[in-house]
Design a protein around this motif. Sequence first.
Motif, PDB file in Angstrom:
ATOM      1  N   ALA A   5       5.035   0.254  -0.705  1.00  0.00           N
ATOM      2  CA  ALA A   5       4.282   0.949  -1.745  1.00  0.00           C
ATOM      3  C   ALA A   5       4.404   2.453  -1.543  1.00  0.00           C
ATOM      4  CB  ALA A   5       2.815   0.536  -1.702  1.00  0.00           C
ATOM      5  N   GLN A   6       4.225   3.192  -2.630  1.00  0.00           N
ATOM      6  CA  GLN A   6       4.224   4.651  -2.605  1.00  0.00           C
ATOM      7  C   GLN A   6       3.029   5.145  -3.399  1.00  0.00           C
ATOM      8  OE1 GLN A   6       6.278   7.087  -1.144  1.00  0.00           O
ATOM      9  NE2 GLN A   6       4.790   8.548  -1.959  1.00  0.00           N
ATOM     10  N   TYR A  15      -2.831   6.734  -7.179  1.00  0.00           N
ATOM     11  CA  TYR A  15      -2.383   5.397  -7.565  1.00  0.00           C
ATOM     12  C   TYR A  15      -1.283   4.986  -6.601  1.00  0.00           C
ATOM     13  CZ  TYR A  15      -4.686   6.442 -12.007  1.00  0.00           C
ATOM     14  OH  TYR A  15      -5.606   6.778 -12.960  1.00  0.00           O
ATOM     15  N   TRP A  16      -0.968   3.703  -6.596  1.00  0.00           N
ATOM     16  CA  TRP A  16       0.091   3.174  -5.737  1.00  0.00           C
ATOM     17  C   TRP A  16       1.093   2.386  -6.567  1.00  0.00           C
ATOM     18  CZ3 TRP A  16       0.752   3.861  -0.515  1.00  0.00           C
ATOM     19  CH2 TRP A  16      -0.289   4.518   0.156  1.00  0.00           C
ATOM     20  N   THR A  23       2.263   9.171  -0.014  1.00  0.00           N
ATOM     21  CA  THR A  23       2.832   8.614   1.211  1.00  0.00           C
ATOM     22  C   THR A  23       3.279   7.185   0.940  1.00  0.00           C
ATOM     23  OG1 THR A  23       2.441   8.316   3.573  1.00  0.00           O
ATOM     24  CG2 THR A  23       0.640   7.701   2.103  1.00  0.00           C
ATOM     25  N   GLN A  24       4.071   6.639   1.829  1.00  0.00           N
ATOM     26  CA  GLN A  24       4.450   5.231   1.670  1.00  0.00           C
ATOM     27  C   GLN A  24       3.603   4.365   2.591  1.00  0.00           C
ATOM     28  OE1 GLN A  24       8.654   4.866   2.617  1.00  0.00           O
ATOM     29  NE2 GLN A  24       8.220   4.005   4.596  1.00  0.00           N
ATOM     30  N   TYR A  80       6.749   9.345   5.697  1.00  0.00           N
ATOM     31  CA  TYR A  80       7.821   8.868   4.823  1.00  0.00           C
ATOM     32  C   TYR A  80       7.352   8.705   3.381  1.00  0.00           C
ATOM     33  CZ  TYR A  80       9.779   7.682   9.348  1.00  0.00           C
ATOM     34  OH  TYR A  80      10.230   7.737  10.629  1.00  0.00           O
ATOM     35  N   ASP A  81       8.311   8.725   2.472  1.00  0.00           N
ATOM     36  CA  ASP A  81       8.096   8.470   1.052  1.00  0.00           C
ATOM     37  C   ASP A  81       9.193   7.552   0.549  1.00  0.00           C
ATOM     38  OD1 ASP A  81       5.815  10.154   0.330  1.00  0.00           O
ATOM     39  OD2 ASP A  81       7.127  11.834   0.802  1.00  0.00           O
ATOM     40  N   LEU A  82       8.858   6.730  -0.438  1.00  0.00           N
ATOM     41  CA  LEU A  82       9.888   5.918  -1.096  1.00  0.00           C
ATOM     42  C   LEU A  82      10.635   6.785  -2.088  1.00  0.00           C
ATOM     43  CD1 LEU A  82       8.081   2.544  -1.847  1.00  0.00           C
ATOM     44  CD2 LEU A  82       9.638   3.095   0.008  1.00  0.00           C
TER      45      LEU A  82
END
Length: 170
Positions: free
Chosen positions: A44-45, A124-125, A152-153, A168-170
């Motif tokens: 998820a991001q 939101y995710w 964030t992820q 990290y991020d997607l």
Amino acid sequence: DNAAAQAAYVTDAAVTEVVDQQQTGYQYTGNTIGDEAGNEFRYAQSFQLSGAKTITAVEVREGNAKVGAPTGSWTLRIETDSSGLPSGTLANANASIVVTPPGTNTIIKGTFATTFALSASTTYWLVIQCDDQANDVHWFVSGDDNDYASGTQAYWKTGLNWTAQSAYDL
């Protein structure tokens, strides 16, 4: 020629998609979607919109590799936030779309059947999950090192709750 017929004609000519949030970097593909060592994984991001928006679609990038021969579909969901992690609750009843991954290192776009509104400055995710896979069969989702300052992820693994990965991020 008939005005009533013209009024009834459905077109998307007046609809223009606008990208509000975008992650363009993708250095690695280590985010497993599917089964790794007997555990199912989801990713998820989190994100925030710059203003209230009508949401029509969402995109993610499939990584440049797979393990085994994963099959089936992905579900892309926009969920609300719960203490900095995905809540499991859709942000809107229409905020879920099933897509078929087209191939490695490609963009996967899910266009929602019904548009919906999301608020500005709310977390939101975007949650990515897939159909169950055989042991050690999975896709990867591309990501990068912490390039998106407003999110964030996180990952979900069988038997565990969501775990944030703030670097990290997607």
